[in-house]
Each structure stands twice: as C-alpha cells, then as structure tokens.
Design a protein around this motif. Sequence first.
Motif, PDB file in Angstrom:
ATOM      1  N   LEU A 160       0.842  -1.200   0.000  1.00 33.98           N
ATOM      2  CA  LEU A 160       0.000   0.000   0.000  1.00 33.98           C
ATOM      3  C   LEU A 160       0.879   1.253   0.000  1.00 33.98           C
ATOM      4  O   LEU A 160       2.069   1.198   0.305  1.00 33.98           O
ATOM      5  CB  LEU A 160      -0.935  -0.001   1.214  1.00 33.98           C
ATOM      6  CG  LEU A 160      -0.381  -0.307   2.602  1.00 33.98           C
ATOM      7  CD1 LEU A 160       0.361   0.887   3.178  1.00 33.98           C
ATOM      8  CD2 LEU A 160      -1.535  -0.696   3.536  1.00 33.98           C
ATOM      9  N   MET A 186      -2.731   1.737   8.238  1.00 36.16           N
ATOM     10  CA  MET A 186      -3.510   1.379   7.056  1.00 36.16           C
ATOM     11  C   MET A 186      -3.495  -0.132   6.842  1.00 36.16           C
ATOM     12  O   MET A 186      -4.513  -0.719   6.461  1.00 36.16           O
ATOM     13  CB  MET A 186      -2.954   2.095   5.836  1.00 36.16           C
ATOM     14  CG  MET A 186      -3.251   3.580   5.857  1.00 36.16           C
ATOM     15  SD  MET A 186      -2.486   4.367   4.456  1.00 36.16           S
ATOM     16  CE  MET A 186      -3.315   5.958   4.513  1.00 36.16           C
ATOM     17  N   ARG A 188      -3.380  -2.314   9.111  1.00 37.15           N
ATOM     18  CA  ARG A 188      -4.327  -2.874  10.080  1.00 37.15           C
ATOM     19  C   ARG A 188      -5.741  -2.824   9.508  1.00 37.15           C
ATOM     20  O   ARG A 188      -6.504  -3.783   9.601  1.00 37.15           O
ATOM     21  CB  ARG A 188      -4.232  -2.069  11.384  1.00 37.15           C
ATOM     22  CG  ARG A 188      -5.132  -2.563  12.510  1.00 37.15           C
ATOM     23  CD  ARG A 188      -6.465  -1.859  12.503  1.00 37.15           C
ATOM     24  NE  ARG A 188      -7.264  -2.183  13.678  1.00 37.15           N
ATOM     25  CZ  ARG A 188      -8.543  -1.856  13.828  1.00 37.15           C
ATOM     26  NH1 ARG A 188      -9.158  -1.217  12.863  1.00 37.15           N
ATOM     27  NH2 ARG A 188      -9.196  -2.162  14.902  1.00 37.15           N
ATOM     28  N   ASP A 189      -6.085  -1.689   8.900  1.00 34.50           N
ATOM     29  CA  ASP A 189      -7.452  -1.535   8.404  1.00 34.50           C
ATOM     30  C   ASP A 189      -7.710  -2.317   7.123  1.00 34.50           C
ATOM     31  O   ASP A 189      -8.827  -2.725   6.852  1.00 34.50           O
ATOM     32  CB  ASP A 189      -7.766  -0.042   8.198  1.00 34.50           C
ATOM     33  CG  ASP A 189      -8.130   0.642   9.516  1.00 34.50           C
ATOM     34  OD1 ASP A 189      -8.866   0.031  10.293  1.00 34.50           O
ATOM     35  OD2 ASP A 189      -7.666   1.774   9.759  1.00 34.50           O
ATOM     36  N   VAL A 190      -6.662  -2.492   6.324  1.00 35.83           N
ATOM     37  CA  VAL A 190      -6.878  -3.146   5.030  1.00 35.83           C
ATOM     38  C   VAL A 190      -6.697  -4.663   5.122  1.00 35.83           C
ATOM     39  O   VAL A 190      -7.474  -5.407   4.540  1.00 35.83           O
ATOM     40  CB  VAL A 190      -5.913  -2.569   3.971  1.00 35.83           C
ATOM     41  CG1 VAL A 190      -6.065  -3.311   2.647  1.00 35.83           C
ATOM     42  CG2 VAL A 190      -6.177  -1.076   3.777  1.00 35.83           C
ATOM     43  N   ARG A 217      -8.836  -7.109   8.780  1.00 36.28           N
ATOM     44  CA  ARG A 217     -10.236  -6.868   9.149  1.00 36.28           C
ATOM     45  C   ARG A 217     -10.960  -8.145   9.549  1.00 36.28           C
ATOM     46  O   ARG A 217     -11.997  -8.108  10.183  1.00 36.28           O
ATOM     47  CB  ARG A 217     -10.983  -6.233   7.975  1.00 36.28           C
ATOM     48  CG  ARG A 217     -10.508  -4.842   7.661  1.00 36.28           C
ATOM     49  CD  ARG A 217     -11.366  -4.223   6.592  1.00 36.28           C
ATOM     50  NE  ARG A 217     -11.303  -5.006   5.347  1.00 36.28           N
ATOM     51  CZ  ARG A 217     -12.317  -5.126   4.500  1.00 36.28           C
ATOM     52  NH1 ARG A 217     -13.457  -4.554   4.766  1.00 36.28           N
ATOM     53  NH2 ARG A 217     -12.182  -5.821   3.405  1.00 36.28           N
ATOM     54  N   GLU A 258      -7.546   3.041   1.479  1.00 36.69           N
ATOM     55  CA  GLU A 258      -7.266   2.627   2.854  1.00 36.69           C
ATOM     56  C   GLU A 258      -8.171   3.355   3.851  1.00 36.69           C
ATOM     57  O   GLU A 258      -8.587   2.782   4.850  1.00 36.69           O
ATOM     58  CB  GLU A 258      -5.794   2.891   3.210  1.00 36.69           C
ATOM     59  CG  GLU A 258      -4.799   1.960   2.518  1.00 36.69           C
ATOM     60  CD  GLU A 258      -4.479   2.369   1.090  1.00 36.69           C
ATOM     61  OE1 GLU A 258      -5.014   3.406   0.619  1.00 36.69           O
ATOM     62  OE2 GLU A 258      -3.714   1.655   0.420  1.00 36.69           O
ATOM     63  N   GLU A 259      -8.459   4.634   3.593  1.00 38.47           N
ATOM     64  CA  GLU A 259      -9.323   5.399   4.493  1.00 38.47           C
ATOM     65  C   GLU A 259     -10.787   5.014   4.321  1.00 38.47           C
ATOM     66  O   GLU A 259     -11.574   5.057   5.268  1.00 38.47           O
ATOM     67  CB  GLU A 259      -9.131   6.900   4.254  1.00 38.47           C
ATOM     68  CG  GLU A 259      -7.872   7.431   4.890  1.00 38.47           C
ATOM     69  CD  GLU A 259      -7.810   7.114   6.371  1.00 38.47           C
ATOM     70  OE1 GLU A 259      -8.625   7.633   7.124  1.00 38.47           O
ATOM     71  OE2 GLU A 259      -6.941   6.311   6.781  1.00 38.47           O
ATOM     72  N   LEU A 316     -11.753   2.024   3.801  1.00 33.35           N
ATOM     73  CA  LEU A 316     -11.891   0.828   4.648  1.00 33.35           C
ATOM     74  C   LEU A 316     -11.827   1.187   6.132  1.00 33.35           C
ATOM     75  O   LEU A 316     -12.554   0.629   6.942  1.00 33.35           O
ATOM     76  CB  LEU A 316     -10.777  -0.173   4.318  1.00 33.35           C
ATOM     77  CG  LEU A 316     -10.943  -0.892   2.987  1.00 33.35           C
ATOM     78  CD1 LEU A 316      -9.682  -1.667   2.644  1.00 33.35           C
ATOM     79  CD2 LEU A 316     -12.126  -1.833   3.043  1.00 33.35           C
ATOM     80  N   ALA A 317     -10.957   2.139   6.471  1.00 33.22           N
ATOM     81  CA  ALA A 317     -10.808   2.514   7.886  1.00 33.22           C
ATOM     82  C   ALA A 317     -12.120   3.073   8.425  1.00 33.22           C
ATOM     83  O   ALA A 317     -12.536   2.748   9.533  1.00 33.22           O
ATOM     84  CB  ALA A 317      -9.680   3.536   8.045  1.00 33.22           C
ATOM     85  N   ASN A 336     -14.666   0.312   8.716  1.00 30.03           N
ATOM     86  CA  ASN A 336     -14.359  -0.461   9.940  1.00 30.03           C
ATOM     87  C   ASN A 336     -14.891   0.261  11.168  1.00 30.03           C
ATOM     88  O   ASN A 336     -15.510  -0.346  12.046  1.00 30.03           O
ATOM     89  CB  ASN A 336     -12.844  -0.624  10.128  1.00 30.03           C
ATOM     90  CG  ASN A 336     -12.235  -1.608   9.148  1.00 30.03           C
ATOM     91  OD1 ASN A 336     -12.951  -2.340   8.486  1.00 30.03           O
ATOM     92  ND2 ASN A 336     -10.915  -1.606   9.062  1.00 30.03           N
ATOM     93  N   ASP A 371     -17.746  -1.002  13.781  1.00 29.05           N
ATOM     94  CA  ASP A 371     -17.525  -1.086  15.239  1.00 29.05           C
ATOM     95  C   ASP A 371     -18.693  -0.424  15.965  1.00 29.05           C
ATOM     96  O   ASP A 371     -19.266  -0.982  16.908  1.00 29.05           O
ATOM     97  CB  ASP A 371     -16.238  -0.347  15.653  1.00 29.05           C
ATOM     98  CG  ASP A 371     -14.970  -1.123  15.307  1.00 29.05           C
ATOM     99  OD1 ASP A 371     -15.072  -2.316  14.963  1.00 29.05           O
ATOM    100  OD2 ASP A 371     -13.881  -0.519  15.388  1.00 29.05           O
TER     101      ASP A 371
END
Lengths: 93, 265
Positions: free
Chosen positions: A25, A36, A38-40, A43, B38-39, B41-42, B45, B49
Amino acid sequence: MKEWPLWEVFVRSKQGLEHKHCGSLHAADAQQALHMARDVYTRRQEGVSIWVLPSAAITASDPEDKDTLFEPARDKVYRHPTFFVIPDDVGHM
Amino acid sequence: MSAVAAQEVSDLVLHLADNALILAQRNAEWCGHGPILEEDLALANNALDLMGQARLLYQHVAALRQDGSDEDRLAYFRDAHEFKNHTLLELPHSTALAPTASGDRDYAVTIVRNFLYSIFMVLVWDALQHATDAQLAAIASKSRKEALYHVQHAQDWLIRFGDGTAESHHKAQAALNHLMPYTQAFWLLGEAEAAALQALGVAHFSSLQSAWQAQVASAVSEATLTLPADGGHVPQGHVGVHSEHLGFVLAEMQSLARAHPDGMW
C-alpha cells in the motif's frame, strides 16, 4: 498522495510463526503504513502482528535471470534428503 | 434492579446506543467515497464497530424495558425527537452551515469529530466497565478497545492535517472551530440518565471533563492547531432537541425498514 512511497505488508497469523507477505500500500510514513495495513489486511482476524517495510528497501532478483538462477537446480533431485536411506533403528524422524 | 432504576438505566443505554448508531451512519457515508482506498476501509471499519456497539446496546435496552421492543424497532421506528444522540454526531461532514451536496464533504470534519468523540468515549467506557449492571459493563469493556483504536486513527490524521500543508492546516482548524462548541453537551445528561449513573455506581460524565480536555489540548497542540475559545450554543440533542440534519439522516437510514416492516434479508 502520488508521492507517497510504497510499503510491503507482512502479517503473522494466529497459528503462523512467520510473517507472510500479503500485499502492499501507499503511505506517507511507516506509522501510517502500519495503521492502514491494520485496516486493510487484518479486518477478518487475519493477524496478530504486522510488519511494514519500504518496497524500495527490497532488492529483487531479475525475472530475466530466472533460467540462469533456477534452471540448474532442476536436474539435481539428489539434493533432496529423501534419497538417503534411514536405518530402521533410528526410528521416526 | 428496581423497576424505576431499570427504566432510568434503559434511558442511559438508549442515549449511548443512539450516539453509536448515528455516528455509524455518518461515518458509513464515506463507504465508496473515501479519499483513498485505505481510508475508505478505515471509516467502514469504524462504522461497523459503532454499529456493533449500537446493536448490543439496543438489545440491552429491550431486555431492560421488557416492553416487546427490539433492536430494529428502536433503530428504525423512532422519530427524530425520540433520538437522544448528541447533536455533534448527526452533523454533516462539512463546516458549511447548509451543505447541499455530498460533494461538499470535508474529511477534516469527519476526522475532528471522531477525534473529539472517541477520546470522550474511551473515558465513558472506562467508567462504565465498573457499572453494577454486568451486561453494560461487558459492552463497555468490548467497546473501549474499539474506541482506543478510533482515537489512534483520528488523532494520527489530526496531527498530519494540522502539521501538514497550509490547506490541510486551515481545514483542520476550521473543523475544530466548527465542532468544538457541540462538545459542551458531553458533560450534560438528562435527569433519568444522571439518576441511572448513580444507580450504577458510576460518577456523572461531567467528572470526565478535565481528563478529556487535557488529552484534546495535548493532541491539538502537537497538531500546531489552536483550541477555540469556550462557549457558543449548547446543543440539546441528548434530550431529543436536534438540529435539522437528524431528520435527513433518519430518512435515509430508516426508509428501507419502514417500506418493508419486519422484512428479512
């Protein structure tokens, strides 16, 4: 954003001992790359540990050299330990 | 727990549930529209939650009230004045007073709101972990870990925006100025909710204010931003008096469930 360097992401799964490459990434720095990743890539509970490293730090073999580097090993099956006969009294190994 | 206490605790839990659900809905608006993958997905997420927290909390409200309601009734079949979420959480992602299009969305507003709110929620969940209601304490302990990550994510971006380019600094400061007055409501609770905390053996949320201010001030200063002066309009969302924005959030969120009541998919 276009100047953000590329990072390679390695994730260690619950059972796994080693970190496995799972993708790459773009991120501004290592800390952000870790967030990032962690988030990508984690999950779905894929991991318990993440490494990121700059893609630029990887020196890779040239695909053009594939024949030179790897072909010579092809006809040397005797390099596999399966060719050795294990004496019976050694037992399981 | 006495019947009166159960009703008061259910009011408090409903307030927490509405907070989680409305911010989940707002943050989910970035799904498919994030500034980078990436954001995207963040934020999805983060919204999931919050949605998970809302579900657990609504289920707990239904269990406390024993009135035949359930999580879907509570989320989809109440109107704006019955929602008790903080006004901060229903605002659009924009510093404009009347944003007109999704194109007006400003990521700095999203980040600053998540920053201000998730720091507050870490403190709230921390306190509620010790509530005498075991189910609420368990929800608090699970949610606290999620809120800690939401702080990490939002604070990291706040510092990057503030200490970034002139434009990102300007947008972060504008978002901070716009949203800060709404946080005054964090320290206010309805009568039932305040009584509920007492019944649960937990101090009033106003006792969390100095810890919240210290953490916010420290990150804001690291981001080279300026804390706006105290004061401004004190919103009343927590007692059901909302901005004009909540109706639109609910219209989008509830229309499907209302068009197909009890539908399953």
